[in-house]
Structure formats: C-alpha cells, structure tokens
Design a protein around this motif. Structure first.
Motif, PDB file in Angstrom:
ATOM      1  N   THR A  42      62.987  81.485  81.418  1.00 22.28           N
ATOM      2  CA  THR A  42      63.721  80.936  82.558  1.00 22.28           C
ATOM      3  C   THR A  42      62.958  79.735  83.095  1.00 22.28           C
ATOM      4  O   THR A  42      61.753  79.805  83.321  1.00 22.28           O
ATOM      5  CB  THR A  42      63.870  81.994  83.673  1.00 22.28           C
ATOM      6  N   ILE A  43      63.667  78.616  83.268  1.00 26.62           N
ATOM      7  CA  ILE A  43      63.017  77.386  83.729  1.00 26.62           C
ATOM      8  C   ILE A  43      63.572  76.993  85.092  1.00 26.62           C
ATOM      9  O   ILE A  43      64.664  77.411  85.482  1.00 26.62           O
ATOM     10  CB  ILE A  43      63.200  76.227  82.725  1.00 26.62           C
ATOM     11  N   ASP A  44      62.809  76.163  85.823  1.00 27.40           N
ATOM     12  CA  ASP A  44      63.298  75.691  87.114  1.00 27.40           C
ATOM     13  C   ASP A  44      64.083  74.398  86.931  1.00 27.40           C
ATOM     14  O   ASP A  44      64.160  73.835  85.840  1.00 27.40           O
ATOM     15  CB  ASP A  44      62.155  75.526  88.111  1.00 27.40           C
ATOM     16  N   CYS A  45      64.637  73.904  88.016  1.00 29.05           N
ATOM     17  CA  CYS A  45      65.564  72.776  87.943  1.00 29.05           C
ATOM     18  C   CYS A  45      64.908  71.459  87.522  1.00 29.05           C
ATOM     19  O   CYS A  45      65.600  70.536  87.068  1.00 29.05           O
ATOM     20  CB  CYS A  45      66.253  72.587  89.292  1.00 29.05           C
ATOM     21  N   THR A  46      63.603  71.351  87.681  1.00 27.00           N
ATOM     22  CA  THR A  46      62.945  70.072  87.394  1.00 27.00           C
ATOM     23  C   THR A  46      62.355  69.994  85.980  1.00 27.00           C
ATOM     24  O   THR A  46      61.854  68.945  85.592  1.00 27.00           O
ATOM     25  CB  THR A  46      61.819  69.817  88.407  1.00 27.00           C
ATOM     26  N   ARG A  47      62.414  71.076  85.213  1.00 26.16           N
ATOM     27  CA  ARG A  47      61.826  71.080  83.866  1.00 26.16           C
ATOM     28  C   ARG A  47      62.573  70.100  82.957  1.00 26.16           C
ATOM     29  O   ARG A  47      63.793  70.129  82.856  1.00 26.16           O
ATOM     30  CB  ARG A  47      61.882  72.485  83.270  1.00 26.16           C
ATOM     31  N   THR A  48      61.831  69.227  82.294  1.00 28.60           N
ATOM     32  CA  THR A  48      62.438  68.246  81.400  1.00 28.60           C
ATOM     33  C   THR A  48      62.264  68.665  79.936  1.00 28.60           C
ATOM     34  O   THR A  48      61.438  69.533  79.610  1.00 28.60           O
ATOM     35  CB  THR A  48      61.819  66.850  81.590  1.00 28.60           C
ATOM     36  N   ALA A  49      63.026  68.031  79.069  1.00 33.71           N
ATOM     37  CA  ALA A  49      62.964  68.363  77.647  1.00 33.71           C
ATOM     38  C   ALA A  49      61.645  67.938  77.028  1.00 33.71           C
ATOM     39  O   ALA A  49      61.255  68.454  75.966  1.00 33.71           O
ATOM     40  CB  ALA A  49      64.134  67.713  76.907  1.00 33.71           C
ATOM     41  N   ASP A  50      60.946  66.998  77.659  1.00 32.90           N
ATOM     42  CA  ASP A  50      59.628  66.562  77.161  1.00 32.90           C
ATOM     43  C   ASP A  50      58.684  67.739  76.969  1.00 32.90           C
ATOM     44  O   ASP A  50      57.822  67.720  76.084  1.00 32.90           O
ATOM     45  CB  ASP A  50      58.987  65.579  78.151  1.00 32.90           C
ATOM     46  N   TYR A  51      58.829  68.752  77.803  1.00 38.69           N
ATOM     47  CA  TYR A  51      57.959  69.926  77.745  1.00 38.69           C
ATOM     48  C   TYR A  51      58.057  70.611  76.387  1.00 38.69           C
ATOM     49  O   TYR A  51      57.096  71.241  75.919  1.00 38.69           O
ATOM     50  CB  TYR A  51      58.353  70.899  78.861  1.00 38.69           C
ATOM     51  N   TYR A  52      59.212  70.473  75.714  1.00 39.59           N
ATOM     52  CA  TYR A  52      59.446  71.136  74.424  1.00 39.59           C
ATOM     53  C   TYR A  52      59.500  70.135  73.273  1.00 39.59           C
ATOM     54  O   TYR A  52      60.007  70.443  72.193  1.00 39.59           O
ATOM     55  CB  TYR A  52      60.762  71.923  74.485  1.00 39.59           C
ATOM     56  N   ASP A  85      63.092  62.773  78.960  1.00 37.83           N
ATOM     57  CA  ASP A  85      62.532  62.973  80.294  1.00 37.83           C
ATOM     58  C   ASP A  85      63.612  63.337  81.318  1.00 37.83           C
ATOM     59  O   ASP A  85      63.381  63.279  82.531  1.00 37.83           O
ATOM     60  CB  ASP A  85      61.741  61.744  80.752  1.00 37.83           C
ATOM     61  N   SER A  86      64.773  63.761  80.822  1.00 36.10           N
ATOM     62  CA  SER A  86      65.839  64.233  81.711  1.00 36.10           C
ATOM     63  C   SER A  86      65.629  65.704  82.048  1.00 36.10           C
ATOM     64  O   SER A  86      65.130  66.485  81.223  1.00 36.10           O
ATOM     65  CB  SER A  86      67.206  64.068  81.050  1.00 36.10           C
ATOM     66  N   ALA A  87      66.046  66.101  83.255  1.00 38.75           N
ATOM     67  CA  ALA A  87      65.992  67.508  83.654  1.00 38.75           C
ATOM     68  C   ALA A  87      66.993  68.289  82.801  1.00 38.75           C
ATOM     69  O   ALA A  87      68.170  67.923  82.718  1.00 38.75           O
ATOM     70  CB  ALA A  87      66.320  67.651  85.123  1.00 38.75           C
ATOM     71  N   VAL A  88      66.527  69.338  82.158  1.00 40.44           N
ATOM     72  CA  VAL A  88      67.360  70.085  81.215  1.00 40.44           C
ATOM     73  C   VAL A  88      68.577  70.703  81.893  1.00 40.44           C
ATOM     74  O   VAL A  88      69.721  70.539  81.439  1.00 40.44           O
ATOM     75  CB  VAL A  88      66.525  71.185  80.516  1.00 40.44           C
ATOM     76  N   CYS A  89      68.358  71.404  82.996  1.00 42.75           N
ATOM     77  CA  CYS A  89      69.461  72.111  83.656  1.00 42.75           C
ATOM     78  C   CYS A  89      70.482  71.129  84.230  1.00 42.75           C
ATOM     79  O   CYS A  89      71.696  71.326  84.088  1.00 42.75           O
ATOM     80  CB  CYS A  89      68.920  73.022  84.751  1.00 42.75           C
TER      81      CYS A  89
END
Length: 214
Positions: A42-52, A85-89
């Motif tokens: 589960t991710i929060d609203c600010t998590r971006t695809a860069d993380y993955y 760098d877009s927010a995933v959700c």
C-alpha cells in the motif's frame, strides 16, 4: 526392553498426531479449495513511479494498492504514458482507472516517450515513462465455499481487477451458472448471491471489463 518399545510407540503416536495437526492447520487435509490472500504493498498519494524504476526498467510489472483521497495530490505529467516522476495514484485517477477512494493497479515501463505538453515545451525531449496494465481479475479469497443447492448464499469475493466502478459490470459465474445477483463494492471486492441448482463442486469465475479469472 518392553518399556523401551512402549516409549517408542508412545513417541511415534505423539509425533504422528503433531504432523496431522500441522497438516490440518495448513489446510492440506480439507475437502475444498483454499485461496491465499494476496500481499500487495500500500502506497501513499505522493509515491512516484521513480521509486520502482529499477524493477520497471528490468521488464517487471509492479502491482500496488493506493489509499483513498489521492485526487489532486502530487504532481502528474502526461495522460498515458506518464513520466516516472508522476504520482502513481494521481495518475491512475487521471486516467480513469481507479476510483478516488483508492484501489489496486499495475504499472509497466513504457520506455522513452513524448509527454504532452512537456515534450513541446522542452524542445522535443522524451521522458522515461510508465503506463498502467489492465489485467484479468484475480480472486484472493472467498467468504465461504459451502451453501445449499437451492441457492441464496451470499459470497464475498476479494482480490483485484473487479472494475473501477459499478459500470464495469462484473459478473460472477459458478460452474456454468451466473450468480442470481452480483454487486460491485470496489475494485477489490464483489458480492454474489448464488443461484439454485449448483453442482456439488464448481469453479468460481469473475469477469470484468471483458477479462476473466483463470
């Protein structure tokens, strides 16, 4: 010697009982199918695809669960594909693939893409990007596997890919018979009221957006 034999037999019986208990706890001796809960981060609203990025660029898909309340939270660039760098959700909500109350989604790397209007503003530059994958529904658990043949049992199915809204019209089929009533709750839950005349053993299939569970 007789005492040793009795002790050995007693220990063997205890060991056998322990093994049987473990098998029962694991469900290996049950007479019905078992469904394992899927663990999805589960991710929060600010998590971006860069993380993955490392996983995505290696050709893997990434499945995530978003919390609710992410509409308008975080930066979103593109309409599909989206920049990494877009927010995933927020991207999923913008694409109409997830309800603002949250849900599950799957990301896939889309390589270097033109992202409007950023590409035009930055002299034709292409951006590392991702898209969402609409996979077949997945059943993770079912509230009960037993009910009378006359129907009327309400089943709660949990999993993913059951549709973004009720308009996706998910259908639950047990064997060759559709449920008398299927109610969409969320992308991760549907409820089904069984029809009469079900076979003693039947496969449960969910169909949503033209895709069916395997």
């Amino acid at each position: 010697r007789g005492r040793r034999i009795r002790k050995f037999i007693a220990l063997s019986v205890v060991t056998l009982c322990v093994c049987v208990c473990i098998l029962l706890l694991n469900g290996n001796l049950s007479d019905g199918p078992k469904f394992t809960e899927l663990w999805i981060p589960t991710i929060d609203c600010t998590r971006t695809a860069d993380y993955y990025a490392e996983q995505l660029e290696a050709g893997h898909t990434v499945t995530l669960r978003c919390t609710g309340g992410c509409a308008g939270v975080g930066s979103v660039y593109g309409t599909s594909p989206f920049t990494m760098d877009s927010a995933v959700c927020g991207s999923a909500i913008k694409a109409g693939l997830m309800h603002p109350n949250g849900g599950q989604l799957t990301l896939k790397f889309a390589g270097s893409s033109e992202i409007s209007p950023l590409t035009a503003l930055q002299g034709g530059r292409k951006f590392s990007s991702f898209v969402f994958v609409l996979g077949a529904p997945v059943i993770a658990s079912i509230s009960t596997l037993h009910g009378p043949a006359i129907g009327g049992t309400t089943l709660t199915l949990k999993g993913m890919g059951f549709g973004v809204t009720a308009a996706d019209d998910p259908v639950v089929r047990i064997g060759a018979t559709n449920c008398a009533k299927t109610t969409w709750v969320s992308d991760t839950e549907v409820k089904c009221v069984t029809s009469p005349g079900l076979a003693p053993s039947a496969t449960i299939v969910v169909t949503a957006r033209g895709e069916s569970t395997v």
